[in-house]
Each structure stands twice: as structure tokens, then as C-alpha cells.
Design a protein around this motif. Structure first.
Motif, PDB file in Angstrom:
ATOM      1  N   THR A  10      60.361   1.975  53.047  1.00 44.80           N
ATOM      2  CA  THR A  10      61.131   2.760  52.834  1.00 44.80           C
ATOM      3  C   THR A  10      60.609   3.688  51.767  1.00 44.80           C
ATOM      4  N   ALA A  11      61.286   4.867  51.732  1.00 43.45           N
ATOM      5  CA  ALA A  11      60.671   6.081  51.124  1.00 43.45           C
ATOM      6  C   ALA A  11      60.943   5.700  49.554  1.00 43.45           C
ATOM      7  N   ASP A  12      61.903   4.765  49.162  1.00 47.62           N
ATOM      8  CA  ASP A  12      61.924   4.450  47.695  1.00 47.62           C
ATOM      9  C   ASP A  12      60.755   3.752  47.206  1.00 47.62           C
ATOM     10  N   ASP A  13      59.986   3.188  48.180  1.00 42.87           N
ATOM     11  CA  ASP A  13      58.812   2.307  47.841  1.00 42.87           C
ATOM     12  C   ASP A  13      57.662   3.101  47.938  1.00 42.87           C
ATOM     13  N   SER A  14      57.789   4.150  48.805  1.00 42.32           N
ATOM     14  CA  SER A  14      56.655   5.099  49.013  1.00 42.32           C
ATOM     15  C   SER A  14      57.159   6.626  49.632  1.00 42.32           C
ATOM     16  N   PRO A  15      57.008   7.435  48.907  1.00 38.84           N
ATOM     17  CA  PRO A  15      57.622   9.037  49.471  1.00 38.84           C
ATOM     18  C   PRO A  15      56.540   9.417  50.652  1.00 38.84           C
ATOM     19  N   HIS A  16      55.549   8.941  50.944  1.00 39.04           N
ATOM     20  CA  HIS A  16      54.717   9.317  51.952  1.00 39.04           C
ATOM     21  C   HIS A  16      54.682   8.309  53.104  1.00 39.04           C
ATOM     22  N   ARG A  17      55.543   7.855  53.665  1.00 39.89           N
ATOM     23  CA  ARG A  17      55.495   6.950  54.887  1.00 39.89           C
ATOM     24  C   ARG A  17      56.766   7.645  55.692  1.00 39.89           C
ATOM     25  N   PHE A  18      56.564   7.164  57.114  1.00 37.60           N
ATOM     26  CA  PHE A  18      57.600   7.620  57.903  1.00 37.60           C
ATOM     27  C   PHE A  18      58.003   6.290  58.921  1.00 37.60           C
ATOM     28  N   PRO A  19      59.045   6.051  59.168  1.00 35.84           N
ATOM     29  CA  PRO A  19      59.355   5.352  60.231  1.00 35.84           C
ATOM     30  C   PRO A  19      58.857   5.507  61.507  1.00 35.84           C
ATOM     31  N   THR A  40      55.627   1.698  59.923  1.00 38.19           N
ATOM     32  CA  THR A  40      55.505   2.763  58.935  1.00 38.19           C
ATOM     33  C   THR A  40      54.193   3.490  59.091  1.00 38.19           C
ATOM     34  N   ARG A  41      54.287   4.768  59.174  1.00 39.70           N
ATOM     35  CA  ARG A  41      53.176   5.764  59.493  1.00 39.70           C
ATOM     36  C   ARG A  41      52.938   6.240  58.013  1.00 39.70           C
ATOM     37  N   LEU A  42      51.634   6.218  57.689  1.00 39.47           N
ATOM     38  CA  LEU A  42      51.224   7.048  56.295  1.00 39.47           C
ATOM     39  C   LEU A  42      51.368   8.471  56.466  1.00 39.47           C
ATOM     40  N   CYS A  43      51.707   9.210  55.588  1.00 36.39           N
ATOM     41  CA  CYS A  43      51.715  10.703  55.686  1.00 36.39           C
ATOM     42  C   CYS A  43      50.651  10.992  54.665  1.00 36.39           C
ATOM     43  N   ILE A  44      49.362  11.171  55.236  1.00 34.28           N
ATOM     44  CA  ILE A  44      48.242  11.302  54.312  1.00 34.28           C
ATOM     45  C   ILE A  44      47.981  12.939  54.195  1.00 34.28           C
ATOM     46  N   TRP A  45      48.358  13.672  55.298  1.00 27.30           N
ATOM     47  CA  TRP A  45      48.252  15.143  55.231  1.00 27.30           C
ATOM     48  C   TRP A  45      49.158  15.683  56.160  1.00 27.30           C
ATOM     49  N   LEU A  46      49.421  17.106  56.153  1.00 26.72           N
ATOM     50  CA  LEU A  46      50.393  17.598  57.153  1.00 26.72           C
ATOM     51  C   LEU A  46      49.569  18.245  58.057  1.00 26.72           C
ATOM     52  N   PRO A  71      56.332  18.462  49.146  1.00 20.88           N
ATOM     53  CA  PRO A  71      57.931  17.958  49.105  1.00 20.88           C
ATOM     54  C   PRO A  71      58.169  17.536  50.706  1.00 20.88           C
ATOM     55  N   HIS A  72      58.609  16.332  50.937  1.00 24.81           N
ATOM     56  CA  HIS A  72      59.057  16.270  52.202  1.00 24.81           C
ATOM     57  C   HIS A  72      60.174  15.026  52.501  1.00 24.81           C
ATOM     58  N   GLY A  73      60.586  14.708  53.649  1.00 25.08           N
ATOM     59  CA  GLY A  73      61.532  13.410  53.638  1.00 25.08           C
ATOM     60  C   GLY A  73      62.672  13.389  52.805  1.00 25.08           C
ATOM     61  N   PHE A  80      45.832   3.517  47.345  1.00 21.41           N
ATOM     62  CA  PHE A  80      45.866   3.494  45.971  1.00 21.41           C
ATOM     63  C   PHE A  80      46.986   4.287  45.418  1.00 21.41           C
ATOM     64  N   LYS A  81      47.434   5.465  45.946  1.00 23.19           N
ATOM     65  CA  LYS A  81      48.386   6.395  45.165  1.00 23.19           C
ATOM     66  C   LYS A  81      49.645   5.596  45.469  1.00 23.19           C
ATOM     67  N   GLU A  82      50.026   4.832  46.478  1.00 24.59           N
ATOM     68  CA  GLU A  82      51.153   4.233  46.929  1.00 24.59           C
ATOM     69  C   GLU A  82      51.357   3.286  45.574  1.00 24.59           C
ATOM     70  N   GLY A  83      50.408   2.461  45.608  1.00 28.55           N
ATOM     71  CA  GLY A  83      50.144   1.421  44.576  1.00 28.55           C
ATOM     72  C   GLY A  83      50.756   1.792  43.178  1.00 28.55           C
ATOM     73  N   TRP A  84      50.324   3.064  42.914  1.00 28.35           N
ATOM     74  CA  TRP A  84      50.329   3.667  41.671  1.00 28.35           C
ATOM     75  C   TRP A  84      51.946   4.202  41.796  1.00 28.35           C
ATOM     76  N   TRP A  85      52.419   4.639  42.630  1.00 24.21           N
ATOM     77  CA  TRP A  85      53.716   5.306  42.841  1.00 24.21           C
ATOM     78  C   TRP A  85      54.673   4.139  42.405  1.00 24.21           C
ATOM     79  N   ARG A  86      54.531   2.904  43.138  1.00 24.44           N
ATOM     80  CA  ARG A  86      55.279   1.551  43.035  1.00 24.44           C
ATOM     81  C   ARG A  86      55.297   1.277  41.438  1.00 24.44           C
TER      82      ARG A  86
END
Length: 95
Positions: free
Chosen positions: A22-31, A36-42, A86-88, A69-75
Motif C-alpha cells: 500500500t502507499a501508506d507503507d511505501s509512497p513509490h509503489r503501484f499495484p 506491486t511495482r516499484l516506482c524508481i523513476w518516471l 509527487p504522485h499517487g 533502502f529508501k522504502e525501509g527508511w520511509w517506513r
């Protein structure tokens, strides 16, 4: 981790990894089809900010490791390290 390449996406692979769904657990993933797909770049990012074939698979894996790593830090701290677009669901919060 799974990486997929498709002819209709050119040289823009999709990267999937176990982890938050979910976006609450990582703002840079998409279903994406039950994963869940990583959003590493646009796709519109300049070549210096996204993976290009000249970077090789090690470059792609390095970008993926940095993203995870950034996801882990985010959580842990609710702070995304480095630049982000910004997206999602979080895009409205950033405006």
C-alpha cells in the motif's frame, strides 16, 4: 525481485519486489496485476535520472537496491531520502 521488459515499453523495465503493498507503507509503489511495482523513476525523467541500457543490469540492480533502502527508511521515519516526484495518493499532500 522480478524485472520485466516488454516491447511496448522500449527500454523501461518494470521492477517488482516483495514488500509493502500500500502507499501508506511505501509512497513509490503501484499495484500491478496482483503485485506491486516499484516506482524508481518516471518515464519522462531525463536519462541521468532513470535506468538506460548503457547502465547495464548492475546499474538497474543498484537503483533497485537504493530504492528498497529508501522504502525501509520511509517506513521507519516517514521521510523519503533524496528527490521524489509527487504522485499517487501522496501527490495531493505535496501540493
Amino acid at each position: 525481485m522480478t524485472v520485466t521488459f516488454a516491447h511496448d515499453r522500449g527500454y523501461s523495465p518494470h521492477v517488482y519486489s516483495d514488500g509493502p503493498s500500500t502507499a501508506d507503507d511505501s509512497p513509490h509503489r503501484f499495484p500491478d496485476r496482483g503485485r506491486t511495482r516499484l516506482c524508481i523513476w518516471l518515464p519522462s525523467d531525463p536519462p541521468a535520472r532513470r535506468w538506460v541500457p548503457a547502465d547495464g543490469l548492475l546499474g538497474l540492480f543498484g537503483m533497485t537496491a537504493e530504492h528498497l533502502f529508501k522504502e525501509g527508511w520511509w517506513r521507519e521515519y516517514r521521510e523519503w531520502l533524496g528527490d521524489e516526484a509527487p504522485h499517487g495518493p501522496h501527490a495531493k499532500e505535496a501540493n
